[in-house]
Design a protein around this motif. Structure first.
Motif, PDB file in Angstrom:
ATOM      1  N   HIS A  94       0.823  -1.204   0.000  1.00  0.00           N
ATOM      2  CA  HIS A  94       0.000   0.000   0.000  1.00  0.00           C
ATOM      3  C   HIS A  94       0.862   1.260   0.000  1.00  0.00           C
ATOM      4  O   HIS A  94       0.581   2.222  -0.716  1.00  0.00           O
ATOM      5  CB  HIS A  94      -0.927  -0.007   1.225  1.00  0.00           C
ATOM      6  CG  HIS A  94      -1.682   1.264   1.406  1.00  0.00           C
ATOM      7  ND1 HIS A  94      -2.707   1.637   0.565  1.00  0.00           N
ATOM      8  CD2 HIS A  94      -1.540   2.268   2.319  1.00  0.00           C
ATOM      9  CE1 HIS A  94      -3.178   2.811   0.962  1.00  0.00           C
ATOM     10  NE2 HIS A  94      -2.502   3.210   2.010  1.00  0.00           N
ATOM     11  N   GLN A  95       1.938   1.243   0.789  1.00  0.00           N
ATOM     12  CA  GLN A  95       2.805   2.422   0.893  1.00  0.00           C
ATOM     13  C   GLN A  95       3.455   2.771  -0.442  1.00  0.00           C
ATOM     14  O   GLN A  95       3.823   3.920  -0.676  1.00  0.00           O
ATOM     15  CB  GLN A  95       3.912   2.207   1.949  1.00  0.00           C
ATOM     16  CG  GLN A  95       3.415   2.231   3.383  1.00  0.00           C
ATOM     17  CD  GLN A  95       2.845   0.877   3.835  1.00  0.00           C
ATOM     18  OE1 GLN A  95       2.611  -0.015   3.017  1.00  0.00           O
ATOM     19  NE2 GLN A  95       2.630   0.741   5.135  1.00  0.00           N
ATOM     20  N   ASP A  96       3.585   1.780  -1.336  1.00  0.00           N
ATOM     21  CA  ASP A  96       4.171   2.032  -2.654  1.00  0.00           C
ATOM     22  C   ASP A  96       3.111   2.445  -3.677  1.00  0.00           C
ATOM     23  O   ASP A  96       3.449   2.843  -4.796  1.00  0.00           O
ATOM     24  CB  ASP A  96       4.890   0.773  -3.163  1.00  0.00           C
ATOM     25  CG  ASP A  96       6.055   0.377  -2.272  1.00  0.00           C
ATOM     26  OD1 ASP A  96       6.710   1.290  -1.730  1.00  0.00           O
ATOM     27  OD2 ASP A  96       6.294  -0.832  -2.103  1.00  0.00           O
ATOM     28  N   ILE A  97       1.842   2.347  -3.293  1.00  0.00           N
ATOM     29  CA  ILE A  97       0.757   2.716  -4.196  1.00  0.00           C
ATOM     30  C   ILE A  97       0.349   4.163  -3.973  1.00  0.00           C
ATOM     31  O   ILE A  97       0.275   4.955  -4.907  1.00  0.00           O
ATOM     32  CB  ILE A  97      -0.477   1.800  -3.994  1.00  0.00           C
ATOM     33  CG1 ILE A  97      -0.137   0.364  -4.377  1.00  0.00           C
ATOM     34  CG2 ILE A  97      -1.676   2.309  -4.789  1.00  0.00           C
ATOM     35  CD1 ILE A  97      -1.193  -0.640  -3.973  1.00  0.00           C
ATOM     36  N   VAL A  98       0.074   4.518  -2.723  1.00  0.00           N
ATOM     37  CA  VAL A  98      -0.445   5.855  -2.444  1.00  0.00           C
ATOM     38  C   VAL A  98       0.634   6.900  -2.647  1.00  0.00           C
ATOM     39  O   VAL A  98       1.815   6.662  -2.398  1.00  0.00           O
ATOM     40  CB  VAL A  98      -0.999   5.975  -1.000  1.00  0.00           C
ATOM     41  CG1 VAL A  98      -2.204   5.103  -0.817  1.00  0.00           C
ATOM     42  CG2 VAL A  98       0.057   5.682   0.047  1.00  0.00           C
ATOM     43  N   SER A  99       0.208   8.056  -3.117  1.00  0.00           N
ATOM     44  CA  SER A  99       1.121   9.192  -3.161  1.00  0.00           C
ATOM     45  C   SER A  99       1.068   9.851  -1.794  1.00  0.00           C
ATOM     46  O   SER A  99       0.254   9.503  -0.943  1.00  0.00           O
ATOM     47  CB  SER A  99       0.630  10.179  -4.221  1.00  0.00           C
ATOM     48  OG  SER A  99      -0.648  10.678  -3.853  1.00  0.00           O
ATOM     49  N   GLY A 100       1.931  10.826  -1.563  1.00  0.00           N
ATOM     50  CA  GLY A 100       1.758  11.660  -0.384  1.00  0.00           C
ATOM     51  C   GLY A 100       0.497  12.490  -0.580  1.00  0.00           C
ATOM     52  O   GLY A 100      -0.120  12.474  -1.648  1.00  0.00           O
ATOM     53  N   THR A 101       0.103  13.213   0.436  1.00  0.00           N
ATOM     54  CA  THR A 101      -1.077  14.071   0.320  1.00  0.00           C
ATOM     55  C   THR A 101      -0.834  15.116  -0.757  1.00  0.00           C
ATOM     56  O   THR A 101       0.152  15.849  -0.712  1.00  0.00           O
ATOM     57  CB  THR A 101      -1.376  14.755   1.667  1.00  0.00           C
ATOM     58  OG1 THR A 101      -1.672  13.750   2.633  1.00  0.00           O
ATOM     59  CG2 THR A 101      -2.567  15.700   1.547  1.00  0.00           C
ATOM     60  N   ILE A 102      -1.724  15.156  -1.749  1.00  0.00           N
ATOM     61  CA  ILE A 102      -1.608  16.156  -2.816  1.00  0.00           C
ATOM     62  C   ILE A 102      -2.128  17.488  -2.306  1.00  0.00           C
ATOM     63  O   ILE A 102      -1.536  18.541  -2.512  1.00  0.00           O
ATOM     64  CB  ILE A 102      -2.426  15.732  -4.054  1.00  0.00           C
ATOM     65  CG1 ILE A 102      -2.049  14.324  -4.501  1.00  0.00           C
ATOM     66  CG2 ILE A 102      -2.232  16.721  -5.200  1.00  0.00           C
ATOM     67  CD1 ILE A 102      -3.042  13.710  -5.476  1.00  0.00           C
ATOM     68  N   ILE A 103      -3.278  17.412  -1.627  1.00  0.00           N
ATOM     69  CA  ILE A 103      -3.917  18.620  -1.117  1.00  0.00           C
ATOM     70  C   ILE A 103      -4.921  18.200  -0.054  1.00  0.00           C
ATOM     71  O   ILE A 103      -5.365  17.048  -0.035  1.00  0.00           O
ATOM     72  CB  ILE A 103      -4.626  19.373  -2.283  1.00  0.00           C
ATOM     73  CG1 ILE A 103      -4.761  20.862  -1.984  1.00  0.00           C
ATOM     74  CG2 ILE A 103      -5.953  18.754  -2.628  1.00  0.00           C
ATOM     75  CD1 ILE A 103      -5.191  21.677  -3.198  1.00  0.00           C
ATOM     76  N   ASN A 104      -5.263  19.110   0.837  1.00  0.00           N
ATOM     77  CA  ASN A 104      -6.350  18.873   1.787  1.00  0.00           C
ATOM     78  C   ASN A 104      -7.569  19.665   1.329  1.00  0.00           C
ATOM     79  O   ASN A 104      -7.455  20.852   0.990  1.00  0.00           O
ATOM     80  CB  ASN A 104      -5.948  19.297   3.199  1.00  0.00           C
ATOM     81  CG  ASN A 104      -4.951  18.336   3.824  1.00  0.00           C
ATOM     82  OD1 ASN A 104      -5.166  17.127   3.854  1.00  0.00           O
ATOM     83  ND2 ASN A 104      -3.834  18.854   4.302  1.00  0.00           N
ATOM     84  N   THR A 105      -8.719  19.010   1.297  1.00  0.00           N
ATOM     85  CA  THR A 105      -9.933  19.706   0.874  1.00  0.00           C
ATOM     86  C   THR A 105     -10.354  20.699   1.944  1.00  0.00           C
ATOM     87  O   THR A 105      -9.806  20.731   3.048  1.00  0.00           O
ATOM     88  CB  THR A 105     -11.086  18.713   0.630  1.00  0.00           C
ATOM     89  OG1 THR A 105     -11.502  18.163   1.890  1.00  0.00           O
ATOM     90  CG2 THR A 105     -10.664  17.602  -0.314  1.00  0.00           C
ATOM     91  N   VAL A 106     -11.376  21.485   1.634  1.00  0.00           N
ATOM     92  CA  VAL A 106     -11.861  22.495   2.565  1.00  0.00           C
ATOM     93  C   VAL A 106     -12.349  21.857   3.869  1.00  0.00           C
ATOM     94  O   VAL A 106     -12.332  22.489   4.924  1.00  0.00           O
ATOM     95  CB  VAL A 106     -12.971  23.344   1.889  1.00  0.00           C
ATOM     96  CG1 VAL A 106     -14.230  22.508   1.653  1.00  0.00           C
ATOM     97  CG2 VAL A 106     -13.282  24.586   2.700  1.00  0.00           C
ATOM     98  N   ARG A 107     -12.754  20.588   3.788  1.00  0.00           N
ATOM     99  CA  ARG A 107     -13.225  19.886   4.999  1.00  0.00           C
ATOM    100  C   ARG A 107     -12.106  19.132   5.704  1.00  0.00           C
ATOM    101  O   ARG A 107     -12.338  18.369   6.631  1.00  0.00           O
ATOM    102  CB  ARG A 107     -14.342  18.909   4.618  1.00  0.00           C
ATOM    103  CG  ARG A 107     -15.593  19.603   4.105  1.00  0.00           C
ATOM    104  CD  ARG A 107     -16.643  18.611   3.694  1.00  0.00           C
ATOM    105  NE  ARG A 107     -17.825  19.257   3.157  1.00  0.00           N
ATOM    106  CZ  ARG A 107     -18.854  18.630   2.620  1.00  0.00           C
ATOM    107  NH1 ARG A 107     -18.828  17.305   2.533  1.00  0.00           N
ATOM    108  NH2 ARG A 107     -19.893  19.286   2.152  1.00  0.00           N
TER     109      ARG A 107
END
Length: 322
Positions: A94-107
């Motif tokens: 899983h750690q090799d699939i997900v990117s880091g956080t691209i952005i945080n939404t308004v919520r």
């Protein structure tokens, strides 16, 4: 043949609660999905079945616990995706699939790549100035493009965002809808507004629209313009003609980036018209700085039934062609 058995113990009660899900919905779904016999007592999970069934289910549960550990979250989409990978013999973590956080939404929701296809798509957008994201509904191709556009705006890599759609709908003509041209087009552009509202919130989106920092427009409005320092997204590009596609791509100015998204199995053009998105793959396939990223049903992050619906349509269309 003697059944094999295995046991997994989740030592953290909070992690166990996340793994099992509300009303044990995750575990119930896992039991339906697995060929092995699954049972649980407290935070202990028991697996029983053939060697192969036990090993596959054991590996799947471990991979799901990795998601719980890193995300403190687990849903049926995660279970489906990791199960699909393992059944193909792909043991990507899983750690090799997900990117880091691209952005945080308004919520405050963290937006990340959730599949290998999504991660490659995001990496291509960062790397190349023109990216084509091609794939079925639910793969996140439009939403992630909007996320990357907002990220570029916040990082001051561009000065504005321009979101474009061709004015062709599934089974309807604009002329039959009530209202003036803008009123007719706005409902068709609604999915782009919805993505912006989710990421930025309604108030900030409206402020950016008023200041022309964000522009949402039908493709016809792009003719004759040169767009500098902009992040431009052409959505539903399967409904562009070859001439419209050429017109759009030649609008690109200095400091700009374009992402073109579409599903070549959902063309709504008249039968005599050829899709510009289908043709462009033959024209620009070998051009440096241009990337084609293909998302598949495995990258669908909507309701699990969406994958099954795509499968059913593919099977039906295959039989019909024969």
């Amino acid at each position: 043949m003697t059944d094999k058995e295995a046991k997994i113990v989740i030592n953290n009660n909070e992690k166990a609660a996340v793994f099992f899900g509300n009303g044990d919905e995750n575990f119930k779904y896992l039991k339906e999905l697995s060929n092995a016999e699954l049972s649980a007592r407290g935070s202990q999970i028991f697996i029983k079945g053939s060697d192969e069934e036990v090993k596959l289910t054991f590996d799947l549960i471990q991979s799901l616990l990795d998601i719980v550990e890193s995300e403190n979250h687990l849903n049926i989409n995660d279970i489906n995706y990791m199960s699909g990978l393992l059944k193909k013999g792909d043991k990507t973590k899983h750690q090799d699939i997900v990117s880091g956080t691209i952005i945080n939404t308004v919520r405050g929701k963290s937006v990340k790549a959730r599949t290998i296809g999504q991660k490659k798509y995001i990496e291509a957008i960062i790397r190349d100035d023109v990216v084509f994201g091609i794939g079925p509904a639910g793969t996140g191709k439009t939403y992630l493009a909007v996320v990357m556009a907002v990220r570029s705006l916040k990082n001051r890599e561009v000065e504005r965002i321009i979101l474009v759609r061709p004015a062709v709908e599934a089974g309807e003509k604009l002329g039959f809808l009530p209202g003036d041209f803008i009123e007719k087009v706005n409902p068709y552009l609604r999915p782009l507004y919805d993505s912006l509202f989710d990421i930025l919130g309604v108030e900030i989106t409206q402020r950016y629209l008023e200041k022309n920092i964000i522009e949402v427009a039908p493709l016809a409005y792009m003719r004759g313009r040169t767009l500098n320092d902009a992040f431009i997204i052409l959505d539903e590009a399967q409904n562009t003609t070859p001439q419209q596609m050429k017109m759009f791509l030649t609008r690109l100015g200095f400091g700009s980036k374009a992402v073109v998204t579409g599903d070549i199995t959902q063309v709504d053009l008249p039968k005599e018209e050829y899709s510009g998105l289908i043709e462009i793959q033959k024209i620009l396939g070998q051009v440096r700085g241009v990337s084609f990223e293909y998302l598949t049903k495995e990258d669908v992050v909507r309701h699990p039934l969406v994958q099954k619906i795509i499968d059913a349509y593919e099977s039906f269309e295959s039989r019909t062609k024969k």
